[in-house]
Design a protein around this motif. Structure first.
Motif, PDB file in Angstrom:
ATOM      1  N   SER A   1     -14.149   2.965  14.860  1.00 34.88           N
ATOM      2  CA  SER A   1     -13.000   3.479  14.113  1.00 34.88           C
ATOM      3  C   SER A   1     -11.726   3.449  14.951  1.00 34.88           C
ATOM      4  CB  SER A   1     -13.277   4.900  13.627  1.00 34.88           C
ATOM      5  OG  SER A   1     -13.575   5.759  14.726  1.00 34.88           O
ATOM      6  N   ALA A   2     -11.855   3.671  16.256  1.00 34.93           N
ATOM      7  CA  ALA A   2     -10.679   3.619  17.135  1.00 34.93           C
ATOM      8  C   ALA A   2     -10.194   2.189  17.298  1.00 34.93           C
ATOM      9  CB  ALA A   2     -11.019   4.224  18.495  1.00 34.93           C
TER      10      ALA A   2
ATOM     11  N   LYS B   1      -8.066   0.851  14.339  1.00 32.85           N
ATOM     12  CA  LYS B   1      -6.661   1.231  14.259  1.00 32.85           C
ATOM     13  C   LYS B   1      -5.748   0.189  14.905  1.00 32.85           C
ATOM     14  CE  LYS B   1      -7.401   6.225  14.060  1.00 32.85           C
ATOM     15  NZ  LYS B   1      -7.131   7.539  14.679  1.00 32.85           N
ATOM     16  N   LYS B   2      -6.340  -0.633  15.765  1.00 30.23           N
ATOM     17  CA  LYS B   2      -5.554  -1.661  16.456  1.00 30.23           C
ATOM     18  C   LYS B   2      -5.859  -3.072  15.980  1.00 30.23           C
ATOM     19  CE  LYS B   2      -5.085   1.001  20.743  1.00 30.23           C
ATOM     20  NZ  LYS B   2      -5.226   0.976  22.219  1.00 30.23           N
TER      21      LYS B   2
ATOM     22  N   PRO C   1      -5.463   3.081   5.276  1.00 29.28           N
ATOM     23  CA  PRO C   1      -4.598   4.153   5.795  1.00 29.28           C
ATOM     24  C   PRO C   1      -5.171   5.551   5.559  1.00 29.28           C
ATOM     25  CG  PRO C   1      -3.276   2.472   4.726  1.00 29.28           C
ATOM     26  CD  PRO C   1      -4.719   2.125   4.459  1.00 29.28           C
TER      27      PRO C   1
ATOM     28  N   GLN D   1      -7.830   6.288   8.100  1.00 32.10           N
ATOM     29  CA  GLN D   1      -7.219   6.515   9.410  1.00 32.10           C
ATOM     30  C   GLN D   1      -6.443   7.824   9.485  1.00 32.10           C
ATOM     31  OE1 GLN D   1      -5.041   3.091  10.763  1.00 32.10           O
ATOM     32  NE2 GLN D   1      -6.794   1.717  10.578  1.00 32.10           N
TER      33      GLN D   1
ATOM     34  N   MET E   1      -3.649   8.873   7.856  1.00 35.58           N
ATOM     35  CA  MET E   1      -2.188   8.834   7.801  1.00 35.58           C
ATOM     36  C   MET E   1      -1.663   9.842   6.787  1.00 35.58           C
ATOM     37  SD  MET E   1      -1.467   4.729   7.909  1.00 35.58           S
ATOM     38  CE  MET E   1      -2.188   3.695   9.188  1.00 35.58           C
TER      39      MET E   1
ATOM     40  N   CYS F   1      -2.642  -1.172   7.160  1.00 33.36           N
ATOM     41  CA  CYS F   1      -2.950  -0.328   8.322  1.00 33.36           C
ATOM     42  C   CYS F   1      -2.061  -0.648   9.520  1.00 33.36           C
ATOM     43  CB  CYS F   1      -4.420  -0.496   8.707  1.00 33.36           C
ATOM     44  SG  CYS F   1      -5.576   0.038   7.429  1.00 33.36           S
TER      45      CYS F   1
ATOM     46  N   PRO G   1      -2.025  -3.126  11.907  1.00 35.44           N
ATOM     47  CA  PRO G   1      -2.717  -3.332  13.192  1.00 35.44           C
ATOM     48  C   PRO G   1      -1.824  -4.093  14.180  1.00 35.44           C
ATOM     49  CG  PRO G   1      -3.460  -4.939  11.582  1.00 35.44           C
ATOM     50  CD  PRO G   1      -2.545  -4.008  10.841  1.00 35.44           C
TER      51      PRO G   1
END
Length: 314
Positions: A72-73, A76-77, A102, A105, A107, A150, A152
């Motif tokens: 999951s981390a 995000k990238k 989003p 994550q 947001m 998202c 990235p």
């Protein structure tokens, strides 16, 4: 932005699909990964976004070892567009699908709304569509919109133009390259389409049997037959014609450059050498094709060379 450090990976019960692979992709680059079916391209993509973890070696994303991060981390990238969009679409409306990433994550709601509306407008998507009733090309656009919502830092495109017609293909790739210029988005593009690779990638990596057999600027790789033959890949069509026509066409990669080179050859004086005249006769073979496509050289797809066409050999 992405670094493989002596990475190896094997699926259970199989030999190594990726074997001692090392490379680096720097922030803001657009890099193409090419090779025949089974070369390990999709495995590299899944190692890059954390869906697979290396048996040995290390994968770094934005300077961090993915072996020490939750998937999951990494997500995000790193955005990932599957070759088959049906493998990642999971919501009942287009709006819900685009907003899903989003939301997961965490947001803020207003930011989710803004990003969703931006993607719907950008890709000309209707919010209340049921995704699975749409065409393959529309589903590909929906999946890409959900990835880009998202925002990235790195996006991996696994055969990004599968199922798209030419106009959709160009629109999507122009949007991706626009993001690259404006925001520094890093792009790893896995593709069999050598025309697409030549048009959009700044650098190419060539994979065979899980090993990197060559990498370099796109124009350099596009005419390096010793490397391409190892991967069972042929150059894009205009570079292939240029290789056939000889050294005087060594700097030719586009339709415009080919047309200019042929005009130059036609103006050669009668007293020039037999070798140059032979190249001139070869070049003349391309004139009817170039005339036919002069009005829209970007749509070059079907030119035939005597020894094949751009793409993977059958």
């Amino acid at each position: 932005m992405l670094k493989f450090d002596h990475v190896s990976y094997a699926y259970p019960g199989a030999a190594h699909t990726v074997n001692d692979l090392s490379f680096a992709i720097h922030p803001g680059e657009i890099v193409a990964l090419i090779g025949s079916n089974g070369a390990g391209k999709s495995t590299v993509s899944r190692l890059a976004n954390g869906l697979l973890r290396p048996d040995s070696g290390h994968v770094y994303v934005d300077g961090e070892d993915t072996g020490k991060l939750r998937t999951s981390a990494i997500a995000k990238k790193v955005g990932f567009l599957f070759q088959n969009p049906d493998r990642q679409i999971c919501q009942n409306t287009v709006r819900e699908e685009v907003a899903f990433g989003p939301q997961v994550q965490g947001m803020p709601e207003e930011e989710i709304r803004q990003r969703t509306e931006e993607m719907l407008e950008t890709f000309e998507l209707t919010a209340d569509w049921f995704p699975f009733t749409r065409s393959r090309g529309s589903r590909q656009r929906i999946a890409l919109a959900s990835v880009l919502a998202c925002k990235p830092k790195l996006v991996i495109l696994d055969e990004p133009t599968t199922g798209l017609d030419y106009r959709e293909c160009i629109r999507i790739m122009d949007y991706i390259t626009g993001l690259n210029r404006e925001t520094g988005l890093t792009v790893l593009m896995v593709s069999h389409d050598m025309e697409l690779v030549q048009e959009y990638a700044g650098r190419v990596m060539v994979l065979t049997d899980g090993r990197l057999v060559g990498e370099g600027p796109t124009r350099q790789i596009m005419k390096d037959m010793s490397i391409l033959e190892q991967a069972h890949v042929l150059p894009a069509q205009i570079p292939m014609l240029a290789l056939r026509f000889g050294d005087r066409f060594s700097g030719v990669y586009t339709v415009e450059e080919m047309a200019e080179a042929i005009r130059r050859e036609k103006q050669m004086s009668p007293g020039e050498s037999d070798g140059k005249c032979a190249e001139k006769r070869n070049a003349a073979e391309a004139i009817p094709y170039l005339r036919e496509n002069k009005s829209n050289p970007a749509e070059v797809r079907d030119v035939k060379a005597s020894n094949g066409k751009g793409g993977v050999q059958a």
